[in-house]
Design a protein around this motif. Structure first.
Motif, PDB file in Angstrom:
ATOM      1  N   GLY A 180       0.830  -1.209   0.000  1.00  0.00           N
ATOM      2  CA  GLY A 180       0.000   0.000   0.000  1.00  0.00           C
ATOM      3  C   GLY A 180       0.858   1.251   0.000  1.00  0.00           C
ATOM      4  N   ASN A 193       1.396   3.425  -2.430  1.00  0.00           N
ATOM      5  CA  ASN A 193       1.092   4.454  -3.437  1.00  0.00           C
ATOM      6  C   ASN A 193       0.513   5.725  -2.846  1.00  0.00           C
ATOM      7  N   TYR A 233       0.467  -1.582  -4.799  1.00  0.00           N
ATOM      8  CA  TYR A 233      -0.761  -0.792  -4.877  1.00  0.00           C
ATOM      9  C   TYR A 233      -1.876  -1.781  -5.198  1.00  0.00           C
ATOM     10  N   HIS A 259      -6.605  -7.603   6.709  1.00  0.00           N
ATOM     11  CA  HIS A 259      -5.877  -7.119   7.889  1.00  0.00           C
ATOM     12  C   HIS A 259      -5.265  -8.211   8.748  1.00  0.00           C
ATOM     13  N   THR A 272      -0.346  -1.372  12.572  1.00  0.00           N
ATOM     14  CA  THR A 272      -1.595  -1.828  13.192  1.00  0.00           C
ATOM     15  C   THR A 272      -2.484  -0.612  13.433  1.00  0.00           C
ATOM     16  N   ALA A 273      -3.034  -0.442  14.615  1.00  0.00           N
ATOM     17  CA  ALA A 273      -3.888   0.729  14.892  1.00  0.00           C
ATOM     18  C   ALA A 273      -4.012   0.893  16.400  1.00  0.00           C
TER      19      ALA A 273
HETATM   20  N1  LIG Z   1      -5.292   6.808   8.640  1.00  0.00           N
HETATM   21  C1  LIG Z   1      -5.545   6.410   9.870  1.00  0.00           C
HETATM   22  O1  LIG Z   1      -6.203   7.113  10.663  1.00  0.00           O
HETATM   23  C2  LIG Z   1      -5.017   5.096  10.374  1.00  0.00           C
HETATM   24  C3  LIG Z   1      -5.011   4.857  11.760  1.00  0.00           C
HETATM   25  C4  LIG Z   1      -4.523   3.647  12.233  1.00  0.00           C
HETATM   26  C5  LIG Z   1      -4.044   2.695  11.362  1.00  0.00           C
HETATM   27  N2  LIG Z   1      -4.063   2.935  10.015  1.00  0.00           N
HETATM   28  C6  LIG Z   1      -3.549   1.879   9.131  1.00  0.00           C
HETATM   29  O2  LIG Z   1      -2.542   2.413   8.313  1.00  0.00           O
HETATM   30  C7  LIG Z   1      -2.500   1.685   7.082  1.00  0.00           C
HETATM   31  C8  LIG Z   1      -2.517   2.667   5.912  1.00  0.00           C
HETATM   32  O3  LIG Z   1      -3.696   3.447   5.982  1.00  0.00           O
HETATM   33  P1  LIG Z   1      -3.817   4.868   5.269  1.00  0.00           P
HETATM   34  O4  LIG Z   1      -4.386   5.803   6.257  1.00  0.00           O
HETATM   35  O5  LIG Z   1      -2.557   5.228   4.563  1.00  0.00           O
HETATM   36  O6  LIG Z   1      -4.979   4.519   4.226  1.00  0.00           O
HETATM   37  P2  LIG Z   1      -5.212   4.988   2.704  1.00  0.00           P
HETATM   38  O7  LIG Z   1      -4.687   6.359   2.491  1.00  0.00           O
HETATM   39  O8  LIG Z   1      -6.642   4.705   2.452  1.00  0.00           O
HETATM   40  O9  LIG Z   1      -4.285   3.978   1.854  1.00  0.00           O
HETATM   41  C9  LIG Z   1      -4.573   2.609   1.868  1.00  0.00           C
HETATM   42  C10 LIG Z   1      -3.529   1.864   1.079  1.00  0.00           C
HETATM   43  O10 LIG Z   1      -3.783   0.450   1.187  1.00  0.00           O
HETATM   44  C11 LIG Z   1      -4.024  -0.082  -0.126  1.00  0.00           C
HETATM   45  N3  LIG Z   1      -5.078  -1.085  -0.026  1.00  0.00           N
HETATM   46  C12 LIG Z   1      -6.373  -0.902   0.338  1.00  0.00           C
HETATM   47  N4  LIG Z   1      -7.054  -2.062   0.292  1.00  0.00           N
HETATM   48  C13 LIG Z   1      -6.168  -3.008  -0.112  1.00  0.00           C
HETATM   49  C14 LIG Z   1      -6.270  -4.393  -0.368  1.00  0.00           C
HETATM   50  N5  LIG Z   1      -7.435  -5.059  -0.297  1.00  0.00           N
HETATM   51  N6  LIG Z   1      -5.146  -5.046  -0.770  1.00  0.00           N
HETATM   52  C15 LIG Z   1      -3.977  -4.404  -0.896  1.00  0.00           C
HETATM   53  N7  LIG Z   1      -3.822  -3.081  -0.697  1.00  0.00           N
HETATM   54  C16 LIG Z   1      -4.908  -2.390  -0.300  1.00  0.00           C
HETATM   55  C17 LIG Z   1      -4.432   1.100  -0.987  1.00  0.00           C
HETATM   56  O11 LIG Z   1      -4.157   0.832  -2.364  1.00  0.00           O
HETATM   57  P3  LIG Z   1      -4.985   1.618  -3.560  1.00  0.00           P
HETATM   58  O12 LIG Z   1      -4.821   3.082  -3.324  1.00  0.00           O
HETATM   59  O13 LIG Z   1      -4.333   1.180  -4.823  1.00  0.00           O
HETATM   60  O14 LIG Z   1      -6.405   1.175  -3.432  1.00  0.00           O
HETATM   61  C18 LIG Z   1      -3.545   2.193  -0.404  1.00  0.00           C
HETATM   62  O15 LIG Z   1      -2.238   2.082  -0.902  1.00  0.00           O
HETATM   63  C19 LIG Z   1      -3.695   0.735   7.092  1.00  0.00           C
HETATM   64  O16 LIG Z   1      -3.269  -0.560   7.475  1.00  0.00           O
HETATM   65  C20 LIG Z   1      -4.585   1.310   8.177  1.00  0.00           C
HETATM   66  O17 LIG Z   1      -5.380   0.327   8.774  1.00  0.00           O
HETATM   67  C21 LIG Z   1      -4.536   4.113   9.498  1.00  0.00           C
END
Ligand SMILES: NC(=O)c1ccc[n+]([C@@H]2O[C@H](COP(=O)([O-])OP(=O)(O)OC[C@H]3O[C@@H](n4cnc5c(N)ncnc54)[C@H](OP(=O)(O)O)[C@@H]3O)[C@@H](O)[C@H]2O)c1
Length: 255
Positions: free
Chosen positions: A13, A15, A37, A121, A146-147
């Motif tokens: 992920g 990208n 991605y 996940h 994780t989270a």
């Molecule tokens: N943002 C927050 O508040 C937060 C808080 C705690 C933990 N996290 C964790 O941090 C990580 C990244 O989150 P983010 O905030 O950067 O989210 P994001 O901006 O929505 O990016 C998600 C990324 O994961 C990829 N992805 C989504 N579904 C997928 C799947 N089924 N298989 C493979 N790749 C997939 C997406 O690829 P495409 O763009 O190509 O679809 C994108 O690169 C996640 O594990 C999330 O649970 C986020």
């Protein structure tokens, strides 16, 4: 550019959002970086350009953790990519970052919802890690994003956070079982970060932002590079004596 002896990392992920900032922080630290991605190939190509401008090698591959029947094909393609774009080197670091967010109260959770959370996940992360560890060089490392919501419990995130909690346990077992190879395993638990996550639930909601800032001793929102720098630290020699740990990176949210 030290291409032959430099380290190589794979960021899932990579990208956009947190994964993109992890990839860029690793490249700034001198690591060559492959990213995955799921659907946004153009964004991935733009991240590759950013990495190359820093003088590091980079490549992108498609991975959908919701399609686990394709996992062996991904691993074969990744092996081929290491040979073609990274001088035949083995992988040093895996950062399991890819994921999605969706708030579903327990009473509304379906089998299908659960299976999707579980595949992306938990199950997908476990088996991707298992297969990548088999092609990883000794003395490398794994980082799991994780989270922090698995500690402070946000209504609607039960299945999501339970999978993240399961991965924290898995991370400690990776530390235990792969330590003899010098491979470290740690998890990073972000709080709310301003990304596209869950339809930009934080970025597009001023009320949520005010609440988060009010509960955060550091007095601001978290950004993707706040997580990127910590993940890159864990993939560095400075973290050589850290394994089996959970780092909560939230600015102190809900302490
Ligand atoms: N943002 C927050 O508040 C937060 C808080 C705690 C933990 N996290 C964790 O941090 C990580 C990244 O989150 P983010 O905030 O950067 O989210 P994001 O901006 O929505 O990016 C998600 C990324 O994961 C990829 N992805 C989504 N579904 C997928 C799947 N089924 N298989 C493979 N790749 C997939 C997406 O690829 P495409 O763009 O190509 O679809 C994108 O690169 C996640 O594990 C999330 O649970 C986020």
């Amino acid at each position: 550019m030290d291409e032959v002896h430099g380290k190589v990392a794979l960021v899932t992920g990579g990208n956009r959002g947190i994964g993109k900032e992890i990839a860029l922080a690793l490249a700034r630290a001198g690591t060559d970086v492959a990213i995955t991605y799921r659907s946004n190939e153009e964004e991935a190509l733009s991240v590759l350009e950013d990495i190359r401008r820093m003088g590091r090698r980079s490549a992108a591959l498609r991975l959908d953790l919701n399609q686990l029947a394709d996992l062996d094909g991904f691993i074969d393609a990744f092996g081929w990519l290491l040979a073609r774009d990274f001088g035949g080197r083995q992988l040093d670091y895996l950062v399991n970052n890819a994921g999605f967010g969706k708030a579903i109260p327990i009473e509304k959770l379906t089998f299908a919802d659960f299976d999707t959370f579980n595949d992306v996940h938990f199950k997908g992360v476990v088996f991707l890690t298992q297969k990548v560890l088999a092609m990883m060089r000794d003395n490398g490392g794994v980082v799991f994003i994780t989270a922090a919501g698995d500690r402070y419990n946000v209504p609607g995130y039960a299945a999501y956070a339970a999978c993240k909690g399961a991965i924290e346990v898995f991370s400690r077992y990776v530390a235990k079982e792969y330590g003899a190879r010098g491979i470290r395993s740690n998890s990073v638990a972000p709080g709310g970060i301003v990304t596209d996550f869950n339809n930009a639930a934080i970025r597009s909601n001023a009320q949520a932002q005010a609440y988060i800032i009010g509960q955060t001793p550091m007095g601001r929102l978290g950004h993707a590079d706040d997580i990127g720098d910590v993940a890159a630290f864990l993939c560095s020699d400075a973290a050589r004596w850290m394994t089996g740990q959970r780092l909560e990176v939230t600015g102190g949210f809900n302490l």
